[in-house]
Design an enzyme around this catalytic site. Sequence first.
Site, PDB file in Angstrom:
ATOM      1  N   HIS A 240     -43.552  74.262  38.695  1.00 11.75           N
ATOM      2  CA  HIS A 240     -43.004  73.055  39.314  1.00 11.75           C
ATOM      3  C   HIS A 240     -44.068  72.227  40.021  1.00 11.75           C
ATOM      4  CE1 HIS A 240     -41.831  75.757  43.024  1.00 11.75           C
ATOM      5  NE2 HIS A 240     -43.118  75.741  42.788  1.00 11.75           N
ATOM      6  N   ASN A 241     -43.916  70.908  39.863  1.00  9.66           N
ATOM      7  CA  ASN A 241     -44.776  69.909  40.501  1.00  9.66           C
ATOM      8  C   ASN A 241     -46.215  69.910  40.003  1.00  9.66           C
ATOM      9  OD1 ASN A 241     -42.582  70.571  42.869  1.00  9.66           O
ATOM     10  ND2 ASN A 241     -43.162  68.393  42.819  1.00  9.66           N
TER      11      ASN A 241
END
Length: 346
Positions: A240-241
Site C-alpha cells: 500500500h501507498n
Amino acid sequence: MEFSAKQIAAFIQGEIIGDENATVHTFAKIEEGIPGAISFLSNPKYTPYIYETKASIVLVNKDFTPEQEVKATLIKVDNAYESLAKLLNLYEMSKPKRTGIDERAYVAETAKIGKDVYIAPFACIGDHAEIGDNTVIHPHATVGGGAKIGSNCILYANSTVYHDCRVGNNCILHAGCVIGADGFGFAPTPQGYEKIPQIGIVILEDNVEVGANTCIDRATMGATVIHSGVKLDNLVQIAHNDEIGSHTVMAAQVGIAGSTKVGEWCMFGGQVGIAGHLKIGNQVNLGAQSGVPGNIKSGSQLIGTPPMELKQFFKASIVQKSLPEMQIELRNLRKEIEELKQQLNK
C-alpha cells in the site's frame, strides 16, 4: 496470413540481403526455424544457428557480417530484437477480434461500456464501472464497482480490479492478478491486531503490464501509483501507498513494502526485497535476491543483502567460498601463538 520480405523490410525500415519475395506466415526461434517462418538473431551466442536454420527470413543487426553462406533471406535493421517486437505486435493486431457482451457475463446496468469491447462468459462488471473502447475482458475477470478501465486493455481470466481503482489505456492484466486488495495494515492492541480500513485506491497509468498472480494493494489513504510503462513479472507484491516510476521493470517474486517510492527506468531481478518508507532513485539496477534496508541513490548498480556494488560483491563472494579453509588456518595460527606465549613465559 503471409508477408513478404519486401513488405516486412518496408514496415521495419530494414535492408534486404537475399530474396525480397521470400514469404513467411509464422515465427520461430532461430534454432527451431522452419520454412515459412521468420526468426531473428540479436545474441551473438546464437550466431552458429544462422548458418543451419531453415527459417525463410532472419532479422539481424546492421553490423552482422556472415562468415559463410546463409540460405535464409536476411533483413538488416538497427535492432533485431526491437524489430521483432514490432512484427509480433503487427501479427497480433492482424488476428480477428471478438466484440460484444456474452449473455453469460454480468454487467451492471449502471456500468459504462465503450465501443468494440468484448466481455467473455462469467466476467463481472460492477455498478458504475467504466470500460474503455476496444478492451477485452476474459472469463471470470472482475471489475469492481466504480472502477475505471481504459481503452485497448486486456484483462485475462480471473484477474481482479477492486472497486474504485483506475487502469489506464493499453494495459495488460494477466491471469489471477489482483489490483486493489487491502493493504497489510493493522494496529497492535492489547487484544490483538485491529484492522485499519484501507480507503485509498490503486492507479495504473498507461501501458502498464501486470504479470500473473501479482498483487498491487490499495492505499490506506490516497493512492498506490504505478506510472506509465511499468512492467511487472508474475508473483510480484506491491504494498500500500507505494509509487513505482515510469518504465521500471521487476522480475518474478519481487516484494516492496509499504510507502516506498521507486524511481524511473529501474530494473529489479527476481526475489528482490525492499523495506518500507524508502526512496529508490532513477535507473537503479538491483541483482536477484538483493535485500534493501535503506535508500538508494540514482544510477546505482547493486546486488546482495545489504546491497553493494557489483565488484565488491563478487570479491566478497570469492572470500566467502574460502571461509572454511580460512577458519582452519586461523585456528592453527591461534594455537601456534598460544604455544609461543607459553614458551616465552617459561
